[in-house]
Scaffold this active site. Structure first.
Site, short mmCIF file in Angstrom:
data_model
loop_
_atom_site.label_atom_id
_atom_site.label_comp_id
_atom_site.label_asym_id
_atom_site.label_seq_id
_atom_site.Cartn_x
_atom_site.Cartn_y
_atom_site.Cartn_z
N SER A 108 -2.35 8.60 12.82
CA SER A 108 -1.60 8.05 11.69
C SER A 108 -0.18 7.75 12.14
O SER A 108 0.46 8.61 12.77
CB SER A 108 -1.59 9.04 10.52
OG SER A 108 -0.87 8.53 9.42
N HIS A 122 2.77 0.61 8.90
CA HIS A 122 1.85 1.75 8.83
C HIS A 122 0.56 1.40 9.52
O HIS A 122 0.09 0.25 9.46
CB HIS A 122 1.57 2.10 7.36
CG HIS A 122 0.29 2.85 7.14
ND1 HIS A 122 -0.86 2.23 6.70
CD2 HIS A 122 -0.04 4.16 7.33
CE1 HIS A 122 -1.83 3.13 6.61
NE2 HIS A 122 -1.37 4.29 6.99
N THR A 125 -6.25 5.07 11.99
CA THR A 125 -7.70 4.96 12.15
C THR A 125 -8.25 6.37 12.22
O THR A 125 -7.58 7.29 12.70
CB THR A 125 -8.10 4.19 13.43
OG1 THR A 125 -7.55 4.85 14.58
CG2 THR A 125 -7.62 2.75 13.38
N HIS A 156 -1.04 -10.78 10.25
CA HIS A 156 -2.38 -10.97 9.70
C HIS A 156 -3.32 -11.65 10.71
O HIS A 156 -4.53 -11.35 10.73
CB HIS A 156 -2.30 -11.78 8.40
CG HIS A 156 -1.99 -10.94 7.20
ND1 HIS A 156 -2.96 -10.36 6.43
CD2 HIS A 156 -0.80 -10.57 6.64
CE1 HIS A 156 -2.41 -9.68 5.44
NE2 HIS A 156 -1.09 -9.79 5.56
N HIS A 186 2.74 1.34 -11.14
CA HIS A 186 3.87 1.55 -12.04
C HIS A 186 5.03 0.60 -11.76
O HIS A 186 5.95 0.47 -12.57
CB HIS A 186 4.34 3.01 -12.01
CG HIS A 186 4.93 3.44 -10.71
ND1 HIS A 186 4.16 3.96 -9.69
CD2 HIS A 186 6.21 3.44 -10.26
CE1 HIS A 186 4.95 4.27 -8.67
NE2 HIS A 186 6.19 3.96 -8.98
#
Length: 286
Positions: A108, A122, A125, A156, A186
């Site tokens: 992570s 971020h 896996t 991307h 929110h």
């Protein structure tokens, strides 16, 4: 499942560790190549879990390029508590009531940058095993406070290339999953510009699923490092810094309120400092 996963667990854990080593080396090279002042270096701390297993928490603070970046790797095992069992059962994981043992390993990473023009990022896996199921999950998403369309497109494209090498439908599916997963209800907005996210991946071909997960991990550095190299020397203003700190507040809200990994780590007794490594060093709320 009657299959013995001992060898597969070892292979997966070794892979996550090797990816960690590659990323740490790459990030320290960025520190060497850019900026002025003290060069940042990772501080490495062993982590443990009460029931069994542990890992390494590697955190760099106050660097030239990285204000804070953590790269954690772990391999843990034990018995899931009641809340974790219910959460797994709700996702369709079989056998939780009969045998709640588990094993999990993964990497992570969260990076918060010095220059507001460099995007935060971020990546994770992981492999998760229970006596009745085994799957992979992970992905990577970009979190700029000052958005550049060409940076988003590059990120991307790298994620799509990793997906397309395995299944023509993966990128569309996993991009949509990331868009949904990293949405902050929110606030009524996404926490960044997305990427890919997948979980519970078990096609019935462990080798294929592991290979895909490896390619997602391999795609991270080519997706992220060129963006940092392009933006790291860009001049920035106090207004840019303000925008960065406010955006970090959004990131912190998401990770503390909604992130599945944060909840799982805290509920299953993993090292709290390692679980909360993702939080930014400084943030603001308006």
């Amino acid at each position: 499942m009657s299959e013995d996963f001992t060898e597969k667990k070892a292979r997966a854990a070794a892979w996550f560790r090797s990816l960690r080593d590659e990323i740490v080396t790459s990030f320290e090279a960025l520190e060497d190549a850019h900026g002025t002042g003290p060069v940042g270096r990772f501080e490495v701390t062993p982590t443990t879990r009460a029931d069994g297993g542990g890992g390494l928490m590697s955190v760099m603070r106050g660097g030239r390029v990285f204000e804070k970046v953590g790269v954690n790797v772990s391999a843990v095992h034990g018995t899931l508590g009641e809340r974790a069992q219910k959460a797994m059962a709700a996702r369709g994981v079989p056998g939780m009531a009969d045998d709640p043992r588990f094993w999990a390993s993964g990497i992570s990473l969260v990076a918060h940058m010095v220059n507001p023009h460099c995007p935060a990022v971020h990546m994770n896996t992981r492999m998760f095993w229970t006596p009745h199921a085994c799957w992979f999950g992970g992905g990577s998403d970009l979190n700029p406070c000052l958005e550049y369309a060409e940076d988003t497109a590059h990120f991307h494209a790298q994620m799509q290339a990793a997906c397309d090498a395995h299944d023509a439908g993966y990128y569309t599916k996993f991009k949509a999953w990331a868009d949904e997963y990293f949405f902050v209800p929110h606030r009524g907005r996404a926490r960044g510009v997305g990427g890919i996210f997948y979980d519970d991946l078990n096609t019935g071909d462990w080798e294929a699923d592991f290979s895909f997960t490896q390619d997602v991990g391999r795609a991270f550095l080519p997706a992220f490092v060129p963006l940092t190299e392009k933006r790291v020397d860009t001049a920035w203003t106090e207004a840019d810094r303000e925008a960065q700190l406010v955006h970090r507040g959004l990131y912190a809200e998401y990770n503390l309120v909604y992130d599945r990994g944060t909840k799982f780590g805290l509920e299953t007794g993993h090292d709290a400092n390692a679980v909360l490594m993702s939080l930014p060093p400084l943030a603001k709320w308006v």
